[in-house]
Design an enzyme around this catalytic site. Sequence first.
Site, mmCIF file in Angstrom:
data_model
loop_
_atom_site.group_PDB
_atom_site.id
_atom_site.type_symbol
_atom_site.label_atom_id
_atom_site.label_comp_id
_atom_site.label_asym_id
_atom_site.label_seq_id
_atom_site.Cartn_x
_atom_site.Cartn_y
_atom_site.Cartn_z
ATOM 1 N N SER A 102 0.818 -1.207 0.000
ATOM 2 C CA SER A 102 0.000 0.000 0.000
ATOM 3 C C SER A 102 0.852 1.257 0.000
ATOM 4 C CB SER A 102 -0.946 -0.015 1.204
ATOM 5 O OG SER A 102 -1.874 -1.067 1.085
ATOM 6 N N ALA A 103 1.877 1.302 0.852
ATOM 7 C CA ALA A 103 2.723 2.486 0.912
ATOM 8 C C ALA A 103 3.620 2.593 -0.313
ATOM 9 C CB ALA A 103 3.572 2.460 2.184
ATOM 10 N N HIS A 122 -3.185 -6.060 12.028
ATOM 11 C CA HIS A 122 -3.053 -4.604 12.098
ATOM 12 C C HIS A 122 -1.742 -4.227 12.778
ATOM 13 C CE1 HIS A 122 -7.757 -4.266 12.078
ATOM 14 N NE2 HIS A 122 -7.259 -4.615 10.907
ATOM 15 N N GLU A 153 9.426 -5.588 -5.578
ATOM 16 C CA GLU A 153 8.476 -6.431 -4.847
ATOM 17 C C GLU A 153 8.994 -7.869 -4.801
ATOM 18 O OE1 GLU A 153 5.778 -8.396 -2.887
ATOM 19 O OE2 GLU A 153 5.793 -6.204 -2.971
ATOM 20 N N ALA A 154 8.998 -8.452 -3.592
ATOM 21 C CA ALA A 154 9.508 -9.808 -3.432
ATOM 22 C C ALA A 154 8.577 -10.845 -4.052
ATOM 23 C CB ALA A 154 9.707 -10.121 -1.955
#
Length: 528
Positions: A13-14, A464, A34-35
Amino acid sequence: MTDFDYVIVGAGSAGCVLAYRLSENPATRVLLIEAGPRDDDPAIHRPKGYLTSHGDARITWRFPTDLGDGQWRGALIAGKTLGGTSAINSLLYVRGQAQDYDDWAANGAAGWAWRDIEPCFRAVEDYAAGSSGGHGGPLHVSAWTPHDALSDAIVAAGAEMGVEAKDDLNAGEPAGIGYFPVTIRDGRRVTAADAFLKPVRQRRNLTVLTDTAVRRIVFEGRRATGVVCAGPRGEETFAAHREVLVAAGALQSPKLLQLSGVGPAAHLNAHGVTVVHDSPGVGANLIERWSLRIQHRLTRRLGQNHQLRGAGLRISRLRYALGLGGIMATASTEIGGFVCARAGETRPDLELQVAGGSTAPDAARQFERAPGLRCVVSPLRPESRGAVFIRSPDPEAAPAVDLNVLATADDRRRLVDGAAFARKLLSQPALRPYLGAETTPGPDCRTPEDLIAHARRYGSPKSHFCGTCRLGADAAAPLDLRLKVRGVENLRVVDASVMPSLVSGNTNGAVIAMAWRAADLILEDAAV
């Protein structure tokens, strides 16, 4: 190309927001790493696809942890694909409470108050769910559309207890009950990659690498100059002439910093990692919300159970594949409540997620045969703090995660108070025609001690987790107020790990808004 201005670690998201913002200037070269794989798995885009993707190691990270002998044992999860956790989450869009951000500022985090963050929410949102949001932003947020009699009765039950029925849970005062806003558009999940990355993928100054794991940050002295990666072409090094931006999530970001020599020196030395900067706060302050399910039988064939198991699940998937929508086009939970469970509270201290579906006590994705209702009880602002640390210098080794939930008497009391509130809600007249006996924890589980014992065995994390690279004005905070890593140069962290404390609700919306704010800061610093 191996030289860039900015290297972003993590396309969640970030990271997607940062790529969107920083590549707007065609003269700025941006690399996003991105992994996980590309986001072409159909389960990602089917809203109820998380029931499949959570068990798919190709697109979901799993971080094993437990609460001790005889208690909950499982894993924290996060997204491992373009879009990150927004590609596998529950699709519920919650901003949190304005006071969450004002509390950060009151404790020294100037620049992160609600007046600073609220414009970022409006900038990112294309908000069709109600009156609170912005319009025309990249991220589509919609109202929950399929109402039914059971869900309407849950809202009515809240009103019978004096909880305001709200059309928009993000509007006005934070207390209320209503249908959740969701990141769904035309029956498809809207991920951060859909909203922020796909519209700009053709920019020539933006490079996106998938299936590429960042193994460590490269330092020249104390200056971050790039990253070393392992990908389809073997090990590669990419230079970052301005900054390395770590957006790998609240468990992976502290792990990467520690592997790269930024963290508690004694722990790094014990694992043979050369220390670049002794920062004891990297990996500390892990915050996670612990939840408890209360479930009832339904008195009639309502809810989701029959549509999400066996032949019913196959029919639901076929309906979705034929473009007919149905249950597979909906998010995890219909009804949300933000309420004051404890007497004297001036703002909601409890989140309730209520849905017409019930699961086995020890298998959150295994729906029961008989119709049921679940109410997930989650205190909003836990005091307990855990930690995450590397186990070895091997980048492929999962970090050690100490959740340490329910460690304080207040956290335990709030969970008990939350269960009492939920049980009262479920006993209201509006729900009497629909609800049968309580099945989980069951009528014999009543004392505070029994409830806490049940929560330790059958409760669950909310995914979260945050706080492990917190920002702050104090020297003990790993990040300064502009998200720069203290003690080194050209290195920032931008994800849920930077939160000083947990926002009062689901975290994805807050992470996106904070990343938008972070991009403002990065661009301001670049212009100096």
